[in-house]
Design a protein around this motif. Structure first.
Motif, mmCIF file in Angstrom:
data_model
loop_
_atom_site.group_PDB
_atom_site.id
_atom_site.type_symbol
_atom_site.label_atom_id
_atom_site.label_comp_id
_atom_site.label_asym_id
_atom_site.label_seq_id
_atom_site.Cartn_x
_atom_site.Cartn_y
_atom_site.Cartn_z
ATOM 1 N N ASP A 218 2.821 -8.657 -7.790
ATOM 2 C CA ASP A 218 3.314 -7.776 -6.864
ATOM 3 C C ASP A 218 2.299 -7.562 -5.883
ATOM 4 O O ASP A 218 2.616 -7.816 -4.430
ATOM 5 C CB ASP A 218 3.587 -6.305 -7.351
ATOM 6 C CG ASP A 218 5.077 -6.337 -7.874
ATOM 7 O OD1 ASP A 218 5.807 -7.134 -7.445
ATOM 8 O OD2 ASP A 218 5.409 -5.477 -8.573
ATOM 9 N N TRP A 219 1.194 -7.584 -5.982
ATOM 10 C CA TRP A 219 0.074 -7.375 -4.931
ATOM 11 C C TRP A 219 0.009 -8.640 -4.085
ATOM 12 O O TRP A 219 -0.133 -8.650 -2.839
ATOM 13 C CB TRP A 219 -1.423 -7.180 -5.504
ATOM 14 C CG TRP A 219 -2.454 -7.115 -4.807
ATOM 15 C CD1 TRP A 219 -2.876 -6.444 -3.654
ATOM 16 C CD2 TRP A 219 -3.613 -8.313 -4.625
ATOM 17 N NE1 TRP A 219 -3.995 -6.835 -2.948
ATOM 18 C CE2 TRP A 219 -4.523 -7.821 -3.624
ATOM 19 C CE3 TRP A 219 -3.864 -9.139 -5.540
ATOM 20 C CZ2 TRP A 219 -5.595 -8.615 -3.264
ATOM 21 C CZ3 TRP A 219 -5.066 -9.938 -5.428
ATOM 22 C CH2 TRP A 219 -5.842 -9.541 -4.134
ATOM 23 N N MET A 220 0.094 -9.900 -4.666
ATOM 24 C CA MET A 220 0.046 -11.103 -3.748
ATOM 25 C C MET A 220 1.279 -11.185 -3.022
ATOM 26 O O MET A 220 1.154 -11.797 -2.019
ATOM 27 C CB MET A 220 0.069 -12.157 -4.817
ATOM 28 C CG MET A 220 -1.467 -12.385 -5.401
ATOM 29 S SD MET A 220 -1.601 -13.717 -6.318
ATOM 30 C CE MET A 220 -0.558 -13.546 -7.818
ATOM 31 N N GLY A 221 2.512 -10.752 -3.612
ATOM 32 C CA GLY A 221 3.799 -10.932 -2.855
ATOM 33 C C GLY A 221 4.374 -9.961 -2.029
ATOM 34 O O GLY A 221 4.912 -10.301 -0.818
ATOM 35 N N VAL A 222 3.991 -8.597 -2.135
ATOM 36 C CA VAL A 222 4.503 -7.506 -1.230
ATOM 37 C C VAL A 222 3.786 -7.668 0.192
ATOM 38 O O VAL A 222 2.667 -8.463 0.496
ATOM 39 C CB VAL A 222 4.424 -6.213 -1.762
ATOM 40 C CG1 VAL A 222 5.151 -6.288 -2.997
ATOM 41 C CG2 VAL A 222 2.815 -5.886 -1.947
ATOM 42 N N SER A 223 4.302 -7.101 1.059
ATOM 43 C CA SER A 223 3.862 -6.897 2.546
ATOM 44 C C SER A 223 2.594 -6.120 2.588
ATOM 45 O O SER A 223 2.012 -5.358 1.829
ATOM 46 C CB SER A 223 4.804 -6.280 3.545
ATOM 47 O OG SER A 223 5.170 -4.912 3.295
ATOM 48 N N HIS A 224 1.778 -6.382 3.698
ATOM 49 C CA HIS A 224 0.493 -5.623 4.075
ATOM 50 C C HIS A 224 0.727 -4.049 4.167
ATOM 51 O O HIS A 224 -0.132 -3.132 3.604
ATOM 52 C CB HIS A 224 0.075 -6.044 5.322
ATOM 53 C CG HIS A 224 -0.453 -7.598 5.473
ATOM 54 N ND1 HIS A 224 -1.437 -7.974 4.511
ATOM 55 C CD2 HIS A 224 -0.125 -8.489 6.088
ATOM 56 C CE1 HIS A 224 -1.639 -9.256 4.793
ATOM 57 N NE2 HIS A 224 -0.693 -9.431 5.898
ATOM 58 N N VAL A 225 2.233 -3.701 4.607
ATOM 59 C CA VAL A 225 2.350 -2.222 4.570
ATOM 60 C C VAL A 225 2.156 -1.597 3.297
ATOM 61 O O VAL A 225 1.992 -0.331 3.065
ATOM 62 C CB VAL A 225 3.704 -2.139 5.418
ATOM 63 C CG1 VAL A 225 4.131 -0.579 5.121
ATOM 64 C CG2 VAL A 225 3.642 -2.526 6.930
ATOM 65 N N TRP A 231 2.221 -12.701 0.789
ATOM 66 C CA TRP A 231 2.570 -13.988 0.388
ATOM 67 C C TRP A 231 3.847 -14.442 0.210
ATOM 68 O O TRP A 231 4.360 -15.482 0.325
ATOM 69 C CB TRP A 231 1.638 -14.599 -0.565
ATOM 70 C CG TRP A 231 0.183 -14.792 -0.339
ATOM 71 C CD1 TRP A 231 -0.339 -14.487 0.728
ATOM 72 C CD2 TRP A 231 -0.948 -14.861 -1.504
ATOM 73 N NE1 TRP A 231 -1.780 -14.608 0.559
ATOM 74 C CE2 TRP A 231 -2.039 -15.090 -0.630
ATOM 75 C CE3 TRP A 231 -0.984 -15.210 -2.750
ATOM 76 C CZ2 TRP A 231 -3.445 -15.133 -1.379
ATOM 77 C CZ3 TRP A 231 -1.973 -15.355 -3.287
ATOM 78 C CH2 TRP A 231 -3.366 -15.300 -2.664
ATOM 79 N N GLY A 232 4.744 -13.348 -0.012
ATOM 80 C CA GLY A 232 5.924 -13.504 -0.326
ATOM 81 C C GLY A 232 6.275 -13.837 -1.764
ATOM 82 O O GLY A 232 5.694 -14.572 -2.435
#
Length: 278
Positions: A218-225, A231-232
């Motif tokens: 999740d940390w890799m995929g979610v937005s900066h916000v 990374w998506g």
């Protein structure tokens, strides 16, 4: 990691271990398991965003049923069949936990203890029926059914627990991942230093791998916000799928996670031994 058996019933026969429907517990097992948890999390999230959630759940359910039917149809452990089933359990288990939260509005603080109770009921029923929870005794259809029911419950529980710490408790995905990584090490240390029951150590670690891998995915995929690397979920899922395929292919060729009929079962339970390669 070599394998274990239940103290009350003596060693698992070498032939039964060789015919087991699940892999030997090696370092490769834990790596692949953690990778599948991450892939299940991001794939579920990706499908829920590109498809109608009900359609996504339906597709996930059909794929899970097909993969488990294939797993039950074979006579012994086959790497690609087994790990395909685990991946689909990961995807659908994530969906099951998310449906309770997103679809029905049930807080993670409620769904986490709910899935804990479900898991406990399955384990109690399994032990009452078979008098062992060792994964190295999975050589009958009934034990295999108990095993996969337990696996499904651990994935749903791990999903809810990981989201509860990251979202409800506001730890964030990265911090949650670090916390669960530390928890993952606890049974290993307790096993080595304090002779913790091997079967308990295994299932404790197995449950923790779900929020461990999923939090980092999740940390890799979610937005900066949302505190991630942005990374998506799609690219992260594809990358993890590629790595999983590499590990499974390696295991299928080398058979490093398959017990030999000449293997001798050790004198005490050895379900959890991440320091040994085979």
């Amino acid at each position: 990691m070599t394998t274990g058996q239940h103290r009350q019933h003596g060693p698992v026969a070498p032939l039964q271990r060789a015919m087991s429907k699940v892999p030997e517990v090696t370092v490769y097992f834990w790596i692949t398991k953690i990778l599948t948890t991450g892939m299940g999390e991001t794939t579920s999230d990706y499908l829920a965003h590109v498809l109608d959630p009900m359609i996504a759940v339906g597709i996930g359910g059909v794929a899970l049923a097909a993969s488990l039917a294939l797993q039950f149809s074979v006579g012994r452990y086959v790497a690609w069949i087994y790990w395909t089933a685990v991946v689909m359990v990961s995807v659908f288990g994530t969906m099951a936990a998310d449906v309770l939260h997103v679809g029905l509005g049930i807080p993670y603080a409620v769904s986490t203890p709910f899935f804990t109770v479900v898991l406990a009921v399955i384990l109690v029923a399994w032990y009452a029926s078979e008098r062992t929870l060792s994964i190295h005794s999975i050589h009958t259809r009934r034990r295999e059914a108990f095993y996969w029911a337990t696996v499904m419950a651990t994935f749903a529980l791990g999903t809810a627990a990981g989201d509860m710490t990251a979202v409800t408790l506001h730890l964030g995905y990265f911090s949650s991942g670090v916390m669960f990584a530390a928890l993952f090490a606890v049974p290993a240390l307790a096993f080595w230093l304090f002779r913790l029951n091997g079967i308990f150590a295994f299932w404790f670690a197995y449950i923790v791998t779900r929020p461990f891998g999923a939090s980092f995915a999740d940390w890799m995929g979610v937005s900066h916000v949302r505190g991630g690397l942005a990374w998506g979920t799609g690219p992260v899922s594809l990358a993890l799928a590629g790595v999983i395929a590499g590990f499974v292919g390696f295991l299928a060729v080398t058979r490093k996670d398959v017990a030999r009929e000449t293997d001798q079962a050790p004198s005490r339970e050895r379900e959890y031994q991440p320091h040994e390669m085979a």
